[in-house]
Motif scaffolding. Sequence first.
Motif, mmCIF file in Angstrom:
data_model
loop_
_atom_site.group_PDB
_atom_site.id
_atom_site.type_symbol
_atom_site.label_atom_id
_atom_site.label_comp_id
_atom_site.label_asym_id
_atom_site.label_seq_id
_atom_site.Cartn_x
_atom_site.Cartn_y
_atom_site.Cartn_z
ATOM 1 N N MET A 155 6.082 7.998 -3.214
ATOM 2 C CA MET A 155 5.901 7.591 -1.822
ATOM 3 C C MET A 155 4.470 7.157 -1.531
ATOM 4 O O MET A 155 3.518 7.729 -2.056
ATOM 5 C CB MET A 155 6.197 8.775 -0.884
ATOM 6 C CG MET A 155 7.591 9.318 -0.952
ATOM 7 S SD MET A 155 8.671 8.456 0.191
ATOM 8 C CE MET A 155 8.075 9.086 1.737
ATOM 9 N N VAL A 156 4.349 6.181 -0.624
ATOM 10 C CA VAL A 156 3.056 5.831 -0.032
ATOM 11 C C VAL A 156 3.236 5.909 1.473
ATOM 12 O O VAL A 156 4.163 5.309 2.014
ATOM 13 C CB VAL A 156 2.606 4.411 -0.447
ATOM 14 C CG1 VAL A 156 1.329 4.020 0.279
ATOM 15 C CG2 VAL A 156 2.413 4.336 -1.952
ATOM 16 N N PHE A 157 2.376 6.678 2.135
ATOM 17 C CA PHE A 157 2.526 6.872 3.574
ATOM 18 C C PHE A 157 1.616 5.940 4.358
ATOM 19 O O PHE A 157 0.772 5.241 3.802
ATOM 20 C CB PHE A 157 2.215 8.334 3.940
ATOM 21 C CG PHE A 157 3.161 9.323 3.305
ATOM 22 C CD1 PHE A 157 4.335 9.670 3.940
ATOM 23 C CD2 PHE A 157 2.872 9.891 2.073
ATOM 24 C CE1 PHE A 157 5.200 10.581 3.362
ATOM 25 C CE2 PHE A 157 3.732 10.800 1.483
ATOM 26 C CZ PHE A 157 4.905 11.149 2.131
ATOM 27 N N GLN A 158 1.769 6.028 5.690
ATOM 28 C CA GLN A 158 1.049 5.107 6.566
ATOM 29 C C GLN A 158 -0.460 5.356 6.617
ATOM 30 O O GLN A 158 -1.250 4.430 6.554
ATOM 31 C CB GLN A 158 1.636 5.228 7.983
ATOM 32 C CG GLN A 158 0.911 4.395 9.016
ATOM 33 C CD GLN A 158 1.549 4.524 10.387
ATOM 34 O OE1 GLN A 158 2.708 4.907 10.531
ATOM 35 N NE2 GLN A 158 0.786 4.198 11.402
ATOM 36 N N ASP A 159 -0.851 6.628 6.733
ATOM 37 C CA ASP A 159 -2.251 6.955 6.986
ATOM 38 C C ASP A 159 -2.991 7.183 5.663
ATOM 39 O O ASP A 159 -2.769 8.184 4.996
ATOM 40 C CB ASP A 159 -2.304 8.219 7.856
ATOM 41 C CG ASP A 159 -3.729 8.586 8.239
ATOM 42 O OD1 ASP A 159 -4.660 7.927 7.736
ATOM 43 O OD2 ASP A 159 -3.894 9.529 9.020
ATOM 44 N N PRO A 160 -3.882 6.254 5.259
ATOM 45 C CA PRO A 160 -4.540 6.425 3.959
ATOM 46 C C PRO A 160 -5.404 7.683 3.914
ATOM 47 O O PRO A 160 -5.613 8.259 2.852
ATOM 48 C CB PRO A 160 -5.383 5.156 3.810
ATOM 49 C CG PRO A 160 -5.463 4.539 5.145
ATOM 50 C CD PRO A 160 -4.312 5.042 5.957
ATOM 51 N N ASP A 161 -5.922 8.139 5.069
ATOM 52 C CA ASP A 161 -6.787 9.321 5.088
ATOM 53 C C ASP A 161 -6.023 10.601 4.805
ATOM 54 O O ASP A 161 -6.593 11.578 4.339
ATOM 55 C CB ASP A 161 -7.456 9.470 6.460
ATOM 56 C CG ASP A 161 -8.391 8.331 6.742
ATOM 57 O OD1 ASP A 161 -8.772 7.649 5.776
ATOM 58 O OD2 ASP A 161 -8.717 8.115 7.909
#
Lengths: 582, 261
Positions: free
Chosen positions: A96-102
């Motif tokens: 998975m890659v989520f919306q918030d990179p932080d």
Amino acid sequence: MTSAEPSVPPLVALDDVRITYEGAGAPTPDGITLDVHPGEVVLVLGPSGCGKSTLTLALNGLVPHDVPARIEGTVRVAGLDTSERPVGVLSSHVAMVFQDPDAQVVTGRVLDEVAFGPENQLVPAGEVLARAERALKLVGLWERRDDDPDRLSGGGRQRLAIACALAMASPVLVLDEPTANLDPAGIDEVYAVLRELAAERDHAIVLVEHNLDAAVDLVDRVVVLDRAGRLVADGPADELLRSRADELAELGVWLPVSTLAAMRLRDAGVVLDPLPLTPAELAAALDARAELPPPAEEHDRAPAPAPASATTPAVRVRGLSVRRGGRRGPVVVHDVDLDVPPGDFLAIVGANGAGKTSLLQAIAGVLPAPTGTVDVLGLDPARADARERSRRIGFVFQNPEHQFLAASVAEELDVGLRGHSLTAAERHEVVERMLRRFGLDALRAQHPFLLSGGQKRRLSVGTALVAGAPVLALDEPTFGQDRERAAELLDMLRSVNDEGTTVIVVTHDLQLVADHATRTAVMADGRLLGVGPTAEVLAGPLIDQAGLRHPPLARATRGLARHPAWHGVTRLAQLPRGRADA
Amino acid sequence: MSAGAPRPGFLARLNPLAKIAGPLPAMAAVIFTRDLFVPSALLLASLVLILVGARLRAWVVLALIVGTPVVIALLALSFGVWTDPARIDPDAPGATVVLAEVGDWRFTGAAFLIGLAAALRIVAVVMLSLIAGLSTTGPELVRALVQNLRVPYRIGYTALAALRFVPRFGHELEVIRAAHRVRGVEHGRGPIAWVRRTLGLAIPLLASAIRHAERVALAMDARAFGAHPTRTERIISRWRVADAVFVVLCWAGLVAVLLAG
């Protein structure tokens, strides 16, 4: 239903999946049946709140194992029922890659970050390093492997998140709005990587994305959910977007700007068939026609503000330089002169670090400006007290929650009236008016933190205006929001502006600027490159000088060979209009 | 925790656990001593050990050498002034030496010496903890705890991830402060206003902290964190002979100091 060979078993198989969050009445998504095959690039579309993100969380078992939600039907990953397997096992099949990179960074070093996943999978150390190297090289971060992830740009951190997902060696990659928190340069970086991944066909990619202009040329297949979370369409991307564009628009799905433009032209009698999906296709289709009607005159907009010489500007900036972090800090705004006439809708645009937020904060007195450099309706905001200032200019921060002070919506508005020498009755009247104006009447007793995102945003604008400020300043108000909410906010600003409020907004979304701002100021490296009517600025050279990319419609029209009259067409409102809405 | 790549210097090569286990009995001993010699000796010994064994940035060295005596002097004076004169033994050394006098209150040499002893003990404990603190990175400590002390890795690495929240919250707090200032609200002065103001800052900070923590937790789980009872360690944290020798030397040094004192 899909183009994949029937003999290849699906990587992910959803059968009649319904997900109900704890406390929610109805399931969203509701009854999704869908297979994902090797090498496919699937785009999931749907209006806000249709459960797209929830659906992605179900693909690797985070729903129901981590997120409190009930799931009906079955989700199978590589043949395994996700409700029976822990997330840890499923994660080697779906990354998975989520919306918030932080919110995805765990360690203090780029290389350690990529190694984190394979280490958890008990992959031998040598293989961990080999995977990390391969993944970092693919996203272009191998040279920065010893850096702290915090030192990467937003786009860099999101590429790092993609590298981390790749290092899991999973055949499926799920990305949930990976570019929603990025500036245009970051969006380009991330899509360059995704385009490469899509071309390799080693991974099946499931992508949730509102920014169709960026995504449309790399997806094979589109899956559409309606507002209630039901599957309404599933098919090849090109065919589906072109043949069912009207239906999708009706559902509240954001289409590529080029497609929207073509639909508008069709209403005006200019039929482009097939419908274009990208600026290049739109440009080619327009150039293929010998004749086009002239672009529309814009008479529906607020009357252009009177020339600056005739009226006193609402905001007057002279020779403003701003340092960040005290007297020794770096100079972030250099010698800026700017006049904002009353009733203007001004957008300040620029690349990251161009100084646009600092300029706005200095105008609103959030950052101290040198005496005499800023004048807001006769007041020096850095030297006035907060009450005095709040009667002249309201400032809305990026995250509305940061500004909330009270325990209820009505109180939140009332707080801004304290100390303004009003009687209790007068205050009550103002609060009531603001509640009605921003559609928060029914929510007056609600705690501000319990409002929905859009409601929070409306309340924050209400609190900025409650003391009667005729100038409203907003810092990146659409950052991290989907297109629907962004449009809702811009419509609200439009109506506030129509009522006479001067609006100044800092943003990096140039198509939103194109469609809404009367005038645009362009900044680069702390300097103001220029300011002028939006259409002129967007058609001129400033956007390129500032290192920005033209918005999609401008990209299509500025290169037209046969229709020079169209070179200045940058916003949908400039397109010739149909008889229906003329 | 010192930032950046591990620096050379023999302290940095030791196991972090040795750097904690060695000075730990000395810290306990310092807390229970009352004289000046034991804390002074241990303070000096650890200062020398740090300066020799850890490769430090110039400003850290300067802060240690100049700052230590200044801090001791300040603490000694303030503790001395606070000492109740009635409880000072009239036969104690310096009891008759008056350093300062205001009305019938006298700051005597004995009071200063009591303050000095307290100051030396505090600074000695800090200096002893800096032996590990200035030569160890967070990841090194976590690796040693997990690999050598068998602390569950779920706890160790989660703590490491949580450490990254701290600067983020600092920045966020600044933004919230600015946002509240812009609203033009002052709660007034005094302790009640302070509590209200702090609560007003705490709620948005907490809300965003919880949301951030949830997101990080999802991201960690999605990368198989906690899937297996152990995880691959690319860097092995070893307990070497040198570590045992260091600990034994530390303890022996402590015994020698205690006997001499």
